[in-house]
Design an enzyme around this catalytic site. Structure first.
Site, PDB file in Angstrom:
ATOM      1  CG  HIS A 113     -41.045  66.914 -41.671  1.00 38.91           C
ATOM      2  ND1 HIS A 113     -42.058  66.014 -41.413  1.00 38.91           N
ATOM      3  CD2 HIS A 113     -40.535  66.562 -42.869  1.00 38.91           C
ATOM      4  CE1 HIS A 113     -42.136  65.160 -42.412  1.00 38.91           C
ATOM      5  NE2 HIS A 113     -41.217  65.466 -43.313  1.00 38.91           N
ATOM      6  CD  GLU A 156     -43.635  68.219 -43.817  1.00 43.13           C
ATOM      7  OE1 GLU A 156     -42.626  68.741 -44.330  1.00 43.13           O
ATOM      8  OE2 GLU A 156     -44.042  67.096 -44.138  1.00 43.13           O
TER       9      GLU A 156
END
Ligand code: BG6
Length: 282
Positions: free
Chosen positions: A155, A257
């Site tokens: 992320h 991400e």
């Protein structure tokens, strides 16, 4: 600069500072096997880290590269974005060559994870640093006797000078699910993604390379094993509602991400899966 690994205290959390002989450095906390800092050879921090982030056991760090496993997002029985980002990982290897430094962290199932997710697994994060490049790989071994199914992501919070001036190339013509519009399936018609409001998009089977104009150099993002990309910026209102972000924190970040989120990864007993995200400053 000499090649070295130092165990440091990072806002109260044990962490490894890695330096490659050619002058790049990174800091990875044992909490979450979380890359909280990356400075390539050319210098300058490349990851956004919120000044209001908690650094505490059981709480996710806001910024850097959170490891999302075994559940992406809120859809499923597990805590939002899984449990890997809030667990302590074990450093199992550190090694440096002439032009790289590498650290490896592991997380295995415990009674605590089994209570949340009944699976036997070993997850491994490998951080490889050198020159103007960083590679982060998540590998998952199924060590049990039944198949396991999960979603996952790295992320990454990329640091940008001013998000409204940042540009993201490499998604033109790609389909995405707009999470701000009830997961509506849309097609990206823009040559470049420019952020001027909340963005929360999941691009399934996304093109292999994106280029982020950060306002301080171009960051080339590539991946292997992760089919999808998520692009996220909470913008003003949602950012203000996040206790771990300063009200204007959204201006200094754009999450790009690498994800396996659109459909679950299924790994048979004794088999493994891996996904990697790579960054190169140009
Ligand atoms: C993104 C999601 O990956 O993560 C967003 O697409 C979410 O919907 C964001 O808001 C941040 O999640 P969290 O749990 O770290 O606040």
């Amino acid at each position: 600069m000499t090649t070295q690994f130092d165990t440091i205290d990072f806002h109260g959390l044990p962490a490894l500072r890695m330096r490659s002989a050619d002058g790049a450095s990174a800091i990875v906390t044992m909490h979450g096997a979380h890359v909280v800092s990356w400075q390539p050879k050319r210098g300058g921090e490349r990851l956004f880290l919120s000044e209001r982030s908690p650094f505490a056991t059981g709480k996710p760090i806001r910024g850097g590269i959170p490891v999302i496993f075994p559940q992406f997002g809120p859809d499923g029985p597990l805590p939002r974005h899984g449990f890997a980002r809030t667990r302590d990982w074990a450093l199992v290897d550190q090694h440096a060559g002439e032009d790289f430094a590498r650290g490896i962290w592991q997380l295995t199932n415990t009674a605590d994870t089994e209570a949340l997710w009944p699976a036997a697994f070993t997850a491994e994060i490998t951080v490889l640093l050198g020159g103007d490049r960083l590679d982060v790989e998540l590998a998952v071994d199924n060590t049990g006797t039944a198949s396991i199914s999960f979603t996952a992501a790295l992320h990454t919070y990329c640091k940008v000078r001013e998000v409204e001036l940042a540009t993201l190339d490499g998604l033109e013509g790609a389909r995405y699910r707009d999470q701000t519009q009830g997961k509506r399936l849309l097609t990206d018609g823009d040559e470049q993604l420019v952020v001027s409001g909340e963005v929360d998009r999941l691009y399934p089977d996304a093109p292999p390379e994106q280029v982020l104009g950060t306002g301080d150099g171009k960051l080339i993002l590539t991946r292997e094993g992760f089919p999808d990309i998520v692009v996220w910026n909470p913008w003003e209102e949602k950012c203000a509602a996040l206790a771990d972000m300063a009200p204007d924190g959204f201006r200094g970040m754009l999450c790009v991400e690498a994800a396996a989120a659109a459909k679950p990864v299924i790994v048979a007993p004794g088999e493994s899966w891996s996904g990697r995200q790579s960054f190169e400053l140009r």
